[in-house]
Design a protein around this motif. Structure first.
Motif, PDB file in Angstrom:
ATOM      1  N   VAL A 178       0.863  -1.171   0.000  1.00  0.00           N
ATOM      2  CA  VAL A 178       0.000   0.000   0.000  1.00  0.00           C
ATOM      3  C   VAL A 178       0.903   1.226   0.000  1.00  0.00           C
ATOM      4  N   ALA A 179       0.698   2.127  -0.974  1.00  0.00           N
ATOM      5  CA  ALA A 179       1.554   3.313  -1.062  1.00  0.00           C
ATOM      6  C   ALA A 179       0.712   4.566  -1.213  1.00  0.00           C
ATOM      7  N   GLY A 180       0.980   5.547  -0.369  1.00  0.00           N
ATOM      8  CA  GLY A 180       0.294   6.832  -0.458  1.00  0.00           C
ATOM      9  C   GLY A 180       1.194   7.919   0.089  1.00  0.00           C
ATOM     10  N   PRO A 181       0.775   9.173  -0.098  1.00  0.00           N
ATOM     11  CA  PRO A 181       1.597  10.285   0.387  1.00  0.00           C
ATOM     12  C   PRO A 181       1.526  10.433   1.905  1.00  0.00           C
ATOM     13  N   SER A 182       2.504  11.175   2.424  1.00  0.00           N
ATOM     14  CA  SER A 182       2.536  11.464   3.856  1.00  0.00           C
ATOM     15  C   SER A 182       1.222  12.120   4.277  1.00  0.00           C
ATOM     16  N   GLY A 183       0.704  11.708   5.402  1.00  0.00           N
ATOM     17  CA  GLY A 183      -0.563  12.255   5.879  1.00  0.00           C
ATOM     18  C   GLY A 183      -1.755  11.407   5.470  1.00  0.00           C
ATOM     19  N   PHE A 184      -1.527  10.408   4.617  1.00  0.00           N
ATOM     20  CA  PHE A 184      -2.609   9.535   4.152  1.00  0.00           C
ATOM     21  C   PHE A 184      -2.187   8.077   4.333  1.00  0.00           C
ATOM     22  N   ASP A 185      -1.753   7.761   5.541  1.00  0.00           N
ATOM     23  CA  ASP A 185      -1.282   6.412   5.860  1.00  0.00           C
ATOM     24  C   ASP A 185      -2.424   5.573   6.434  1.00  0.00           C
ATOM     25  N   PRO A 186      -2.348   4.249   6.254  1.00  0.00           N
ATOM     26  CA  PRO A 186      -3.394   3.390   6.822  1.00  0.00           C
ATOM     27  C   PRO A 186      -3.354   3.370   8.336  1.00  0.00           C
ATOM     28  N   SER A 187      -4.454   2.947   8.927  1.00  0.00           N
ATOM     29  CA  SER A 187      -4.528   2.807  10.381  1.00  0.00           C
ATOM     30  C   SER A 187      -3.500   1.783  10.846  1.00  0.00           C
ATOM     31  N   PRO A 188      -2.645   2.142  11.831  1.00  0.00           N
ATOM     32  CA  PRO A 188      -1.658   1.177  12.330  1.00  0.00           C
ATOM     33  C   PRO A 188      -2.310  -0.104  12.850  1.00  0.00           C
ATOM     34  N   ALA A 189      -3.487   0.004  13.433  1.00  0.00           N
ATOM     35  CA  ALA A 189      -4.166  -1.196  13.955  1.00  0.00           C
ATOM     36  C   ALA A 189      -4.541  -2.141  12.809  1.00  0.00           C
ATOM     37  N   VAL A 190      -4.961  -1.566  11.681  1.00  0.00           N
ATOM     38  CA  VAL A 190      -5.327  -2.414  10.539  1.00  0.00           C
ATOM     39  C   VAL A 190      -4.067  -3.049   9.949  1.00  0.00           C
ATOM     40  N   VAL A 191      -2.997  -2.279   9.845  1.00  0.00           N
ATOM     41  CA  VAL A 191      -1.741  -2.835   9.296  1.00  0.00           C
ATOM     42  C   VAL A 191      -1.271  -3.984  10.175  1.00  0.00           C
ATOM     43  N   SER A 192      -1.333  -3.811  11.490  1.00  0.00           N
ATOM     44  CA  SER A 192      -0.810  -4.886  12.332  1.00  0.00           C
ATOM     45  C   SER A 192      -1.732  -6.101  12.309  1.00  0.00           C
ATOM     46  N   ARG A 193      -3.033  -5.894  12.207  1.00  0.00           N
ATOM     47  CA  ARG A 193      -3.962  -7.034  12.071  1.00  0.00           C
ATOM     48  C   ARG A 193      -3.712  -7.770  10.735  1.00  0.00           C
ATOM     49  N   ALA A 194      -3.481  -6.999   9.677  1.00  0.00           N
ATOM     50  CA  ALA A 194      -3.212  -7.626   8.376  1.00  0.00           C
ATOM     51  C   ALA A 194      -1.905  -8.420   8.422  1.00  0.00           C
ATOM     52  N   ALA A 195      -0.903  -7.884   9.102  1.00  0.00           N
ATOM     53  CA  ALA A 195       0.385  -8.594   9.209  1.00  0.00           C
ATOM     54  C   ALA A 195       0.214  -9.900   9.984  1.00  0.00           C
ATOM     55  N   GLU A 196      -0.634  -9.845  11.009  1.00  0.00           N
ATOM     56  CA  GLU A 196      -0.904 -11.053  11.806  1.00  0.00           C
ATOM     57  C   GLU A 196      -1.577 -12.122  10.918  1.00  0.00           C
ATOM     58  N   ILE A 197      -2.545 -11.695  10.112  1.00  0.00           N
ATOM     59  CA  ILE A 197      -3.234 -12.640   9.217  1.00  0.00           C
ATOM     60  C   ILE A 197      -2.246 -13.178   8.179  1.00  0.00           C
ATOM     61  N   ALA A 198      -1.432 -12.280   7.617  1.00  0.00           N
ATOM     62  CA  ALA A 198      -0.463 -12.705   6.586  1.00  0.00           C
ATOM     63  C   ALA A 198       0.514 -13.740   7.134  1.00  0.00           C
ATOM     64  N   ALA A 199       0.824 -13.634   8.417  1.00  0.00           N
ATOM     65  CA  ALA A 199       1.744 -14.612   9.009  1.00  0.00           C
ATOM     66  C   ALA A 199       1.138 -16.023   9.003  1.00  0.00           C
ATOM     67  N   TRP A 200      -0.205 -16.124   9.053  1.00  0.00           N
ATOM     68  CA  TRP A 200      -0.841 -17.454   8.979  1.00  0.00           C
ATOM     69  C   TRP A 200      -0.963 -17.934   7.542  1.00  0.00           C
ATOM     70  N   THR A 201      -1.209 -16.985   6.630  1.00  0.00           N
ATOM     71  CA  THR A 201      -1.582 -17.404   5.262  1.00  0.00           C
ATOM     72  C   THR A 201      -0.389 -17.487   4.327  1.00  0.00           C
ATOM     73  N   GLY A 202       0.772 -16.999   4.759  1.00  0.00           N
ATOM     74  CA  GLY A 202       1.929 -16.984   3.861  1.00  0.00           C
ATOM     75  C   GLY A 202       1.985 -15.749   2.989  1.00  0.00           C
ATOM     76  N   GLY A 203       1.102 -14.798   3.230  1.00  0.00           N
ATOM     77  CA  GLY A 203       1.154 -13.527   2.505  1.00  0.00           C
ATOM     78  C   GLY A 203       2.082 -12.551   3.209  1.00  0.00           C
ATOM     79  N   SER A 204       1.964 -11.273   2.844  1.00  0.00           N
ATOM     80  CA  SER A 204       2.763 -10.246   3.511  1.00  0.00           C
ATOM     81  C   SER A 204       2.087  -8.901   3.298  1.00  0.00           C
ATOM     82  N   VAL A 205       2.438  -7.934   4.148  1.00  0.00           N
ATOM     83  CA  VAL A 205       1.931  -6.570   3.958  1.00  0.00           C
ATOM     84  C   VAL A 205       3.083  -5.583   4.114  1.00  0.00           C
ATOM     85  N   GLU A 206       3.076  -4.575   3.246  1.00  0.00           N
ATOM     86  CA  GLU A 206       4.110  -3.531   3.301  1.00  0.00           C
ATOM     87  C   GLU A 206       3.431  -2.186   3.051  1.00  0.00           C
TER      88      GLU A 206
END
Ligand code: CP
Ligand code: NVA
Length: 309
Positions: A178-206
């Motif tokens: 996910v890429a956007g300009p400064s000031g338009f970043d995703p919610s840290p809680a959503v990023v960390s939840r997605a990273a947790e899910i990716a760790a089970w599924t073999g995916g990744s988030v950046e």
């Protein structure tokens, strides 16, 4: 506990795959599934405007043998103080399921609190999970599977689509950037939840800043409007910071040669996406829009079945 679909991560990886397989079957045999025969009714509430969501739910509920009840909420007591929790308890006595497009996610959870019929998120400020089911169906059609596929979403990384790409993409075993300009970043809680899910599924988030770094070698390049519903007069300059994130032929050239382009629509042609890309051979946006119908039919059928168990 009633099963709802309020966020993308309300479906486990296995459940998401089951819904997407059913969506493909429903697309192939469009009028063969009638779990709402009776007819049973489904109420679809809109606090915000819509074209695709409204018509795909209305047509889809009818195709499932049901009776859609489409409600613009300004014609109800929703906006003048009736508790959404009370409203949900009332309406759930009439219908088999409820679908709600609204602003804050707490309005959706209020509607769903304590009701015994499934409630579906038809877009909130936080998430757009029905859209992601359609997007994932489109990716499965083009590539056979989502597992290990790379997806980049560029543009407003703080909006509902960015959050849903993170959660649903990780659930589908994808590598999501996910890429956007400064000031338009995703919610840290959503990023960390997605990273947790990716760790089970073999995916990744950046999460990154540079749109070309994000697009490099991806199978799916996605974007969305730079001004979501409700942000039209927030006074922020969006055109200047977002301009480098436009999906044009130069950015698309950084993706894999077989890459597809997704946009949930409506598009602001010439802003987040050019005519050349929207109308070009790599665009899958109209299949994506069609798949709203099939994916939502499958979701409703699946929710009705699991809640009947
Ligand atoms: N993509 C989408 O949800 O479109 P509508 O706002 O027209 O429903
Ligand atoms: N991010 C957009 C999606 C529209 C379907 C919005 O919320 O307006």
């Amino acid at each position: 506990m009633t099963r709802h679909f309020l966020r993308d991560d309300d479906l486990s990886p296995q459940e998401q795959a089951t819904v997407l397989e059913l969506a493909a079957e429903m697309k192939a045999a469009r009028f063969a599934y009638r779990p709402l025969e009776g007819p049973r009714s489904v109420a679809v509430f809109f606090d915000k405007v819509s074209l695709r969501t409204r018509l795909s739910f209305e047509a889809g509920i009818a195709e499932l043998g049901g009776q859609p009840i489409i409600v613009d909420t300004q014609a109800t007591h929703f906006g003048r103080g009736e508790s959404l929790s009370d409203a949900g308890k009332v309406v759930s006595r009439y219908v088999a399921a409820m679908v709600f497009r609204t602003t804050g996610d707490e309005r959706l959870t209020d509607l769903a609190s304590g009701v015994s019929v499934p409630v579906v998120n038809a877009l909130t400020d936080g998430f757009h999970p029905c859209q992601l089911l359609a997007d994932l169906q489109t990716i499965r059609e083009r590539f056979g599977s989502t597992t290990n596929r790379k997806l980049a979403y560029v543009g407003d990384a703080a909006n509902n689509m960015a959050h849903s790409y993170l959660l649903a993409g990780a659930t589908a075993g994808m590598h999501v950037r996910v890429a956007g300009p400064s000031g338009f970043d995703p919610s840290p809680a959503v990023v960390s939840r997605a990273a947790e899910i990716a760790a089970w599924t073999g995916g990744s988030v950046e999460v990154m800043r540079d749109p070309f770094e994000a697009a490099d070698g991806v199978d799916v390049l996605a974007t969305d409007t730079w001004t979501s519903m409700g942000q039209e007069s927030d006074g922020k300059d969006r055109l200047t910071p977002f301009r480098p994130y436009q999906i044009n032929e130069k950015l698309l050239a950084a993706a894999a040669s077989e890459a597809i382009v997704l946009h949930c629509l409506p598009a602001h042609r010439g802003e987040e996406i050019t005519d050349e890309v929207m109308d070009g051979p790599q665009s899958a946006v109209f299949d994506q829009a069609e798949n709203r119908l099939h994916a939502q039919k499958a979701l409703l059928a699946w929710l009705l079945a699991v809640n009947a168990e």
